[in-house]
Design an enzyme around this catalytic site. Structure first.
Site, PDB file in Angstrom:
ATOM      1  N   SER A 105       0.933  -1.445   0.367  1.00 39.77           N
ATOM      2  CA  SER A 105      -0.241   0.049  -0.133  1.00 39.77           C
ATOM      3  C   SER A 105       0.950   1.328  -0.112  1.00 39.77           C
ATOM      4  O   SER A 105       1.943   1.564   0.869  1.00 39.77           O
ATOM      5  CB  SER A 105      -0.351   0.495   1.364  1.00 39.77           C
ATOM      6  OG  SER A 105      -1.968   1.413   0.884  1.00 39.77           O
ATOM      7  N   LYS A 159     -13.777  -3.248   1.797  1.00 40.77           N
ATOM      8  CA  LYS A 159     -15.392  -2.452   1.866  1.00 40.77           C
ATOM      9  C   LYS A 159     -16.328  -2.407   1.828  1.00 40.77           C
ATOM     10  O   LYS A 159     -17.028  -1.479   2.708  1.00 40.77           O
ATOM     11  CB  LYS A 159     -14.911  -1.728   0.536  1.00 40.77           C
ATOM     12  CG  LYS A 159     -13.879  -1.265  -0.077  1.00 40.77           C
ATOM     13  CD  LYS A 159     -13.418  -0.401  -1.040  1.00 40.77           C
ATOM     14  CE  LYS A 159     -11.879   0.011  -0.980  1.00 40.77           C
ATOM     15  NZ  LYS A 159     -11.509   0.858  -2.860  1.00 40.77           N
ATOM     16  N   GLY A 178     -17.298  -3.372 -15.415  1.00 44.95           N
ATOM     17  CA  GLY A 178     -16.845  -4.212 -14.123  1.00 44.95           C
ATOM     18  C   GLY A 178     -18.037  -3.536 -13.412  1.00 44.95           C
ATOM     19  O   GLY A 178     -18.371  -2.152 -13.866  1.00 44.95           O
ATOM     20  N   ALA A 179     -18.719  -4.187 -12.829  1.00 44.46           N
ATOM     21  CA  ALA A 179     -19.545  -4.332 -12.054  1.00 44.46           C
ATOM     22  C   ALA A 179     -19.183  -4.352 -10.472  1.00 44.46           C
ATOM     23  O   ALA A 179     -20.339  -5.455  -9.731  1.00 44.46           O
ATOM     24  CB  ALA A 179     -20.655  -4.781 -12.382  1.00 44.46           C
TER      25      ALA A 179
HETATM   26  P1  NDP Z   1     -14.431  -6.320  -7.189  1.00 39.14           P
HETATM   27  O1  NDP Z   1     -14.005  -8.266  -6.626  1.00 39.14           O
HETATM   28  O2  NDP Z   1     -15.329  -5.908  -6.342  1.00 39.14           O
HETATM   29  O3  NDP Z   1     -14.902  -6.342  -8.770  1.00 39.14           O
HETATM   30  C1  NDP Z   1     -14.346  -6.953 -10.100  1.00 39.14           C
HETATM   31  C2  NDP Z   1     -14.538  -6.263 -11.154  1.00 39.14           C
HETATM   32  O4  NDP Z   1     -14.114  -7.516 -12.045  1.00 39.14           O
HETATM   33  C3  NDP Z   1     -16.030  -7.311 -11.546  1.00 39.14           C
HETATM   34  O5  NDP Z   1     -16.879  -6.614 -12.430  1.00 39.14           O
HETATM   35  C4  NDP Z   1     -15.402  -8.219 -12.188  1.00 39.14           C
HETATM   36  O6  NDP Z   1     -16.668  -9.194 -12.855  1.00 39.14           O
HETATM   37  C5  NDP Z   1     -14.431  -8.641 -12.724  1.00 39.14           C
HETATM   38  N1  NDP Z   1     -13.013  -8.750 -13.798  1.00 39.14           N
HETATM   39  C6  NDP Z   1     -12.863  -9.854 -12.575  1.00 39.14           C
HETATM   40  N2  NDP Z   1     -12.241 -10.761 -13.586  1.00 39.14           N
HETATM   41  C7  NDP Z   1     -12.240 -10.947 -14.404  1.00 39.14           C
HETATM   42  C8  NDP Z   1     -12.136 -11.555 -16.099  1.00 39.14           C
HETATM   43  N3  NDP Z   1     -10.982 -12.149 -15.887  1.00 39.14           N
HETATM   44  N4  NDP Z   1     -12.854 -10.832 -17.105  1.00 39.14           N
HETATM   45  C9  NDP Z   1     -13.378  -9.911 -16.896  1.00 39.14           C
HETATM   46  N5  NDP Z   1     -13.960  -8.959 -15.908  1.00 39.14           N
HETATM   47  C10 NDP Z   1     -13.716  -9.718 -14.781  1.00 39.14           C
HETATM   48  O7  NDP Z   1     -12.787  -5.045  -7.164  1.00 39.14           O
HETATM   49  P2  NDP Z   1     -12.973  -3.545  -6.510  1.00 39.14           P
HETATM   50  O8  NDP Z   1     -14.359  -3.710  -7.995  1.00 39.14           O
HETATM   51  O9  NDP Z   1     -13.134  -3.270  -5.569  1.00 39.14           O
HETATM   52  O10 NDP Z   1     -11.375  -3.409  -7.922  1.00 39.14           O
HETATM   53  C11 NDP Z   1     -11.458  -3.339  -9.651  1.00 39.14           C
HETATM   54  C12 NDP Z   1     -10.392  -2.260  -9.228  1.00 39.14           C
HETATM   55  O11 NDP Z   1     -10.462  -1.016  -9.046  1.00 39.14           O
HETATM   56  C13 NDP Z   1      -9.020  -3.153  -9.544  1.00 39.14           C
HETATM   57  O12 NDP Z   1      -8.018  -3.171 -10.001  1.00 39.14           O
HETATM   58  C14 NDP Z   1      -9.077  -1.728  -8.116  1.00 39.14           C
HETATM   59  O13 NDP Z   1      -6.989  -2.138  -7.484  1.00 39.14           O
HETATM   60  C15 NDP Z   1      -8.963  -0.554  -8.367  1.00 39.14           C
HETATM   61  N6  NDP Z   1      -9.795   0.147  -7.767  1.00 39.14           N
HETATM   62  C16 NDP Z   1      -8.602   1.312  -7.955  1.00 39.14           C
HETATM   63  C17 NDP Z   1      -8.787   2.004  -7.091  1.00 39.14           C
HETATM   64  C18 NDP Z   1      -7.896   3.436  -7.081  1.00 39.14           C
HETATM   65  O14 NDP Z   1      -8.083   4.523  -6.126  1.00 39.14           O
HETATM   66  N7  NDP Z   1      -7.030   3.991  -7.660  1.00 39.14           N
HETATM   67  C19 NDP Z   1      -9.640   2.865  -5.416  1.00 39.14           C
HETATM   68  C20 NDP Z   1     -11.076   1.182  -6.079  1.00 39.14           C
HETATM   69  C21 NDP Z   1     -10.578   0.513  -6.427  1.00 39.14           C
HETATM   70  P3  NDP Z   1     -17.452 -10.100 -12.183  1.00 39.14           P
HETATM   71  O15 NDP Z   1     -18.599  -9.449 -11.838  1.00 39.14           O
HETATM   72  O16 NDP Z   1     -17.736 -11.364 -13.672  1.00 39.14           O
HETATM   73  O17 NDP Z   1     -16.985 -11.431 -11.578  1.00 39.14           O
END
Ligand code: NDP
Length: 277
Positions: A17, A68, A130-131
């Site tokens: 981090s 979160k 993404g959702a």
């Molecule tokens: P979540 O685990 O809640 O969501 C992950 C998402 O990615 C889901 O929509 C999932 O789809 C999708 N996904 C995962 N693997 C695949 C794949 N192989 N192909 C297609 N879709 C995929 O994660 P978060 O929403 O918490 O985080 C998402 C990203 O945002 C991370 O990289 C995180 O580091 C980044 N982030 C950055 C921040 C910043 O301050 N810069 C702050 C918050 C987050 P499904 O629903 O189908 O599983």
């Protein structure tokens, strides 16, 4: 002896981090006497660790993956944006001992896009890939900028449809799968999937990005992420990663805790210089 106010980020994993570094610079910049540490907290230990932190005088916490949603349930009261996003990244103890939960991710993204990168969101057609939790946190703050529309595309289509349904009252929003994007074009494509963490991108049709469109990956890394590279290959006007968002969401948390807004530009500059060296 000066007693330092205690802050921390909880997550799992948390070793890499950048938050302790960012908050240390903010504290020096604004002459605030505080300490901020990173603590490894698996989900099953979350509520015990948070109880312990606040009962030992802790003032505020950041929570990151995978905590979160748990932080959202933990908070006694929530801001409107946290309530809507069902995820909390900032906890703050109030004078009466209750715990306030907020979500500063969305405002962090919008500030980075608009102030740091000079983009105008008003009237734009926006695609969010993404959702998950991050996607949920950015929708309302993006709508506040009077965008034309938002499409949410997700691997699990039902999650995109449900998320779009939840935010119908905020503006023009639809959910779909990646294969349903067809020949639509977008001014801004935001990658809020976690695919970049494994060097991949979702399957995207060609010509998805409008002329002079912008790409933004919420993920960040020392090397350009897979989605940042996709943006460059698709002639994005700018193809950005989430380092600026990280610093901006931290600044918003710092403001909630200390009532002072730190300057973010020098911190972003420093972190960018370090990863380019
Ligand atoms: P979540 O685990 O809640 O969501 C992950 C998402 O990615 C889901 O929509 C999932 O789809 C999708 N996904 C995962 N693997 C695949 C794949 N192989 N192909 C297609 N879709 C995929 O994660 P978060 O929403 O918490 O985080 C998402 C990203 O945002 C991370 O990289 C995180 O580091 C980044 N982030 C950055 C921040 C910043 O301050 N810069 C702050 C918050 C987050 P499904 O629903 O189908 O599983």
């Amino acid at each position: 002896m000066i007693l330092l106010d205690k802050y921390a980020v909880f997550g799992h994993p948390i070793k890499h981090s950048k938050s302790p570094r960012i908050h240390k610079i903010f504290a020096e910049q604004t002459s605030q006497a505080l300490e901020y540490i990173a603590q490894e907290v698996p989900a099953e230990q979350f509520s015990t660790a948070v109880d312990c932190f606040f009962s030992n005088g802790g003032k505020g916490l950041n929570c990151t993956i995978p905590l979160k949603e748990l932080a959202w349930s933990y908070a006694d009261l929530k801001t409107e944006r946290a309530q809507l996003s069902k995820a909390v990244n900032t906890l703050a103890i109030q004078n009466d001992g209750s715990i306030l939960g907020d979500n500063t991710d969305g405002i962090g993204l919008v500030t980075d896009l608009m102030r740091n990168h000079g983009l105008t969101l008003a009237g734009s057609k926006i695609l969010i890939l993404g959702a998950g939790g991050a996607s949920r946190g950015i929708i309302a703050p993006i709508f506040e900028q009077s965008v034309a529309s938002i499409v949410i595309a997700n691997r699990t289509v039902d999650k995109a449809l449900n998320l779009a349904a939840e935010f119908q009252h905020k503006g023009h929003i639809n959910g779909c799968g990646f294969n349903d994007l067809g020949s639509q074009q977008f001014d801004l494509i935001i990658n809020a999937t976690s695919t970049s963490l494994s060097g991949q991108i979702p399957p995207l049709p060609r010509h998805l990005l409008a002329n002079k469109g912008v790409c933004y990956d919420l993920a960040y890394s020392n090397e350009p992420t897979a989605f940042v590279r996709w943006g460059e290959e698709n002639q994005a006007l700018k193809s950005l990663d989430g380092l600026g968002m990280l610093v901006e969401q931290a600044a918003e948390a710092f403001f909630i805790w200390r009532g002072i807004r730190p300057e973010t530009a020098p911190v972003i500059q420093l972190l960018n210089a370090e990863r380019n060296s």
